[in-house]
Design an enzyme around this catalytic site. Sequence first.
Site, mmCIF file in Angstrom:
data_model
loop_
_atom_site.group_PDB
_atom_site.id
_atom_site.type_symbol
_atom_site.label_atom_id
_atom_site.label_comp_id
_atom_site.label_asym_id
_atom_site.label_seq_id
_atom_site.Cartn_x
_atom_site.Cartn_y
_atom_site.Cartn_z
ATOM 1 N N HIS A 41 0.814 -1.219 0.000
ATOM 2 C CA HIS A 41 0.000 0.000 0.000
ATOM 3 C C HIS A 41 0.847 1.269 0.000
ATOM 4 C CE1 HIS A 41 -3.742 -2.317 1.706
ATOM 5 N NE2 HIS A 41 -3.412 -2.662 0.482
ATOM 6 N N CYS A 62 3.446 12.406 -13.471
ATOM 7 C CA CYS A 62 4.408 11.510 -14.131
ATOM 8 C C CYS A 62 4.760 10.286 -13.292
ATOM 9 C CB CYS A 62 5.668 12.272 -14.538
ATOM 10 S SG CYS A 62 6.749 12.698 -13.141
ATOM 11 N N GLY A 117 -1.941 -9.540 12.381
ATOM 12 C CA GLY A 117 -2.454 -8.194 12.647
ATOM 13 C C GLY A 117 -3.205 -7.579 11.489
HETATM 14 N N1 APR Z 1 -1.442 -7.760 17.495
HETATM 15 C C1 APR Z 1 -1.983 -8.421 16.432
HETATM 16 N N2 APR Z 1 -3.129 -8.052 15.838
HETATM 17 C C2 APR Z 1 -3.761 -6.980 16.334
HETATM 18 C C3 APR Z 1 -3.271 -6.248 17.447
HETATM 19 C C4 APR Z 1 -2.052 -6.679 18.035
HETATM 20 N N3 APR Z 1 -1.504 -6.055 19.091
HETATM 21 N N4 APR Z 1 -4.145 -5.230 17.697
HETATM 22 C C5 APR Z 1 -5.118 -5.326 16.783
HETATM 23 N N5 APR Z 1 -4.912 -6.387 15.966
HETATM 24 C C6 APR Z 1 -5.704 -6.840 14.824
HETATM 25 C C7 APR Z 1 -7.181 -6.554 14.890
HETATM 26 O O1 APR Z 1 -7.872 -7.594 15.597
HETATM 27 C C8 APR Z 1 -7.553 -6.528 13.411
HETATM 28 O O2 APR Z 1 -7.893 -7.820 12.940
HETATM 29 O O3 APR Z 1 -5.249 -6.131 13.710
HETATM 30 C C9 APR Z 1 -6.268 -6.081 12.725
HETATM 31 C C10 APR Z 1 -6.300 -4.667 12.158
HETATM 32 O O4 APR Z 1 -7.241 -4.628 11.127
HETATM 33 P P1 APR Z 1 -7.435 -3.332 10.178
HETATM 34 O O5 APR Z 1 -7.480 -2.093 11.035
HETATM 35 O O6 APR Z 1 -8.552 -3.618 9.262
HETATM 36 O O7 APR Z 1 -6.042 -3.236 9.420
HETATM 37 P P2 APR Z 1 -5.557 -3.917 8.072
HETATM 38 O O8 APR Z 1 -6.014 -5.325 7.960
HETATM 39 O O9 APR Z 1 -4.100 -3.633 7.996
HETATM 40 O O10 APR Z 1 -6.311 -3.017 6.995
HETATM 41 C C11 APR Z 1 -5.997 -3.188 5.640
HETATM 42 O O11 APR Z 1 -7.273 -1.232 5.019
HETATM 43 O O12 APR Z 1 -7.534 0.741 6.207
HETATM 44 C C12 APR Z 1 -7.098 0.195 4.999
HETATM 45 O O13 APR Z 1 -5.313 0.633 3.500
HETATM 46 C C13 APR Z 1 -5.622 0.453 4.861
HETATM 47 O O14 APR Z 1 -3.733 -1.059 4.797
HETATM 48 C C14 APR Z 1 -5.003 -0.851 5.367
HETATM 49 C C15 APR Z 1 -6.014 -1.879 4.898
#
Ligand code: APR
Length: 249
Positions: free
Chosen positions: A118, A129, A186
């Site tokens: 991302h 460009c 995560g």
């Molecule tokens: N350790 C492990 N996992 C964790 C922790 C922790 N300490 N704290 C929270 N989590 C988990 C949550 O349970 C959740 O499943 O991390 C996850 C975070 O999920 P999102 O906020 O949806 O993040 P992500 O999956 O990276 O989102 C993907 O969406 O917001 C857009 O472009 C953005 O890159 C991002 C994409």
Amino acid sequence: MFPSELLSFLRTAERVAVLTGAGVSAESGVPTFRDAQTGLWASYDPAQLATPDAFRRNPALVWDWYAYRRALIAAARPNPAHYALAEMEALFPDFSLITQNIDALHRAAGSRAIIELHGNIRRVKCAECGKTASAWDDSREKPPRCEHCGGLLRPDVVWFGESLPPDALQRAMEAAERAQVFFSIGTSAVVEPAASLPRMARRKGALLVEINPEATPITPLADYALRGKAGEILPALLEAMTRRQSLRK
Ligand code: APR
């Protein structure tokens, strides 16, 4: 604490891929999209700021929002999850760290085999460009202009409705397909195409390991779902994996 089959599999595995998401940076205090909506920015909807349309309508507003998020991220430091992943890179001949995070904390922790799906908030790219840069001067004009073509500079991140960098996506898919072990750490595993990577790896026969305090849509596919914080589980797993056989007796 960890199943012995998982540890012995990891001790002999050669090809490992890891997908990380916002949860890995949570313990570093990196605010998610929603958390970043405080103070001045409370009334803005991130889905309205992180889009090519928003940038066309009001480039200075989008530039300022990213400057604010960049400052929050600049104050964050890698946590034990980032460091454990950097150490894991040295243990496997073929190791890929695929991340959805734009905060560059994996690199700060010492990881090198990083695939940024991302983008990276610490870089900018020209909206015209596409040339990228990691230094710029926005003291006179916001956003500043590209020194090659005069186009407006924007953060080098993937916005809603945009495609992922094709090269990064290609490398991520290849890593997922050849992995013997695939870690999903995560991430809520709902945002595509990243969410397909664990599925792809599983289909090709990889052992799928999830690390997350909560269940996600890929939990039912996981061979091992390790419930808890990445910053606690990963260092413990690394320790268990590398502990000398004799000490385990
Ligand atoms: N350790 C492990 N996992 C964790 C922790 C922790 N300490 N704290 C929270 N989590 C988990 C949550 O349970 C959740 O499943 O991390 C996850 C975070 O999920 P999102 O906020 O949806 O993040 P992500 O999956 O990276 O989102 C993907 O969406 O917001 C857009 O472009 C953005 O890159 C991002 C994409």
